[in-house]
Design an enzyme around this catalytic site. Structure first.
Site: not given
Length: 422
Positions: A60, A315
């Protein structure tokens, strides 16, 4: 007169290269590692793109920083705002600190204290956390009110061009580090920002790679939307895989994923939990639920990936240690190793001993027993949890209970009652 549809602007590979330049020295170029355990298990060559090793333990930071670095100085001077209870908040906080920009992060009051502390740790004095409302939607609405009142810039977690292009740098790294043909690339989908950016890279640089999106079974907003041909907002979702639990995909991410992905598959939350535990026990990898999604998906693709080169994008690794018991429980339930019953025992001495000696198997273990004796009744109900060593032990257990004329009610297949009791 019918209003013309708003034109969708897609991410651009040249801009993703520019994003990579901006992120140099900010985000880590994470490794692409072959995993021998998974390769042996599936008869394929399995590589993991380790974004769990990123500076904020998720990808992110890439999108948040690229968005902020794309803003003019006058916009940065007014500060940036986001609404998030997870990795996006941490990414924005870190970006604010690196760029010395004021950030206001709105989080639901239900956000675990550990996550709030982590955001403050990454952002230091450049970030203010505002706890408001009980849900993400409450926090989002409060954030938008602040943006409108202060003319600040809202940094969307996924449905923003610069955010998607920042996330797309993950794809550039995968392509650069692979000296082999990638047959399959698996990406987790929440709102679709990561899949949009990475798929943009691969559709141009490696068009023959099969691009597979992976969503949790309990929050399938992208798959449902693609299947229906238009965006669907789900009424209810399972929030366990919190990094990928989104009720509605973005307007832009929906169009990109619909065009770029070969398909989207759904993975049960229990399977995700089993994968989290296996990754930790076998490879010492700490993956959050969304980070384990793509590896959990391998079981559902095992026949078609044999002999292929497969990349699973891990992720993130922001797994809250306080969730460990829930993860174990969900895994055992999914694997058919944990079962709950209401058993009505005769209210006489020795009834429990008869159950233990005559019904319970040698490797069966009682993990929960709640019982209170009822006066003036022949039988008293007990809530009993039994953990098995092997899935195949369940049917013999049921048969022994029936042969012993045990009065019982099985709870695992009664979701409402099961959720209330367990």
């Amino acid at each position: 007169m019918v209003e013309a549809e708003k034109k969708i602007t897609f991410p651009d590979v040249d801009n993703i290269y520019l994003a990579a330049d901006r992120l140099r020295g900010v985000a880590v170029h994470t490794p692409l590692q072959e995993n021998l355990n998974l390769s042996d298990k599936y008869g394929a060559t399995i590589f993991l793109k380790r974004e769990d090793l990123q500076v904020v333990r998720s990808y992110k930071i890439r999108g948040a920083y690229n968005k902020m670095a794309s803003l003019p100085a006058e916009a940065l001077a007014k500060g940036v705002v986001c609404a998030s209870a997870g990795n996006h908040a941490q990414g924005l906080a870190y970006a604010c600190r690196k760029m010395a920009v004021k950030g206001i992060i709105f989080m639901p009051t239900t956000t675990p204290n550990q996550k709030v502390k982590q955001v403050k740790l990454f952002g230091k004095e450049f970030v203010e956390v505002v706890l408001t409302g009980d849900t993400y939607d409450d926090a989002y609405n409060a954030a938008m009110e602040y943006v409108n009142a202060h003319d600040s810039t809202f940094v969307h977690p996924f449905d923003d061009l610069q955010v998607m292009e920042g996330q797309g740098t993950v794809g550039l790294e995968i392509f650069k580090d692979s000296n082999f043909k990638i047959d399959y690339l698996l990406m987790a989908i929440g709102g679709g920002g990561l899949a949009s950016g990475v798929s943009t890279v691969f559709r141009q640089l490696s068009p023959r790679t099969k691009l597979i999106g992976v969503e949790p079974l309990g929050s399938p907003s992208m798959k449902v939307s693609i299947d229906e041909g238009h965006i669907i907002a789900l009424d209810e979702i399972d929030k366990f895989v919190d990094g990928a639990a989104v009720k509605r995909p973005g307007n832009t991410t929906f169009e990109i994923c619909r065009q770029n992905l070969d398909r989207v598959i759904l993975i049960p939350e229990g399977k995700v939990c089993t994968t989290i535990l296996q990754l930790y026990n076998e490879d010492a990898i700490v993956a959050e639920p969304a980070g384990a999604l793509t590896i959990a998906a391998l079981d559902f693709l095992k026949d078609e990936i044999k002999g292929k080169n497969v990349v699973c994008l891990v992720s993130g690794g922001n797994n809250d240690i306080t969730r460990t018991e829930e993860i174990k429980e969900r895994s055992l339930l999914y694997e058919g190793l944990k079962h709950y019953f209401i058993i009505r025992f005769p209210q006489r001495a020795g009834a429990m001993r008869e159950f233990l000696d005559g019904v319970l198997g040698e490797t069966d273990d009682i993990t929960l027993f709640e019982y209170s004796k009822k006066t003036n009744r022949e039988r008293g109900p007990a809530l009993v949890g039994i953990e098995l060593k092997y899935k195949a032990d369940f049917e013999p257990l049921l048969k022994r209970m029936q042969d012993a004329k045990i009065q019982f009610e099985y709870l695992n297949d009664k979701p409402d009652l099961f959720e209330f009791l367990i």
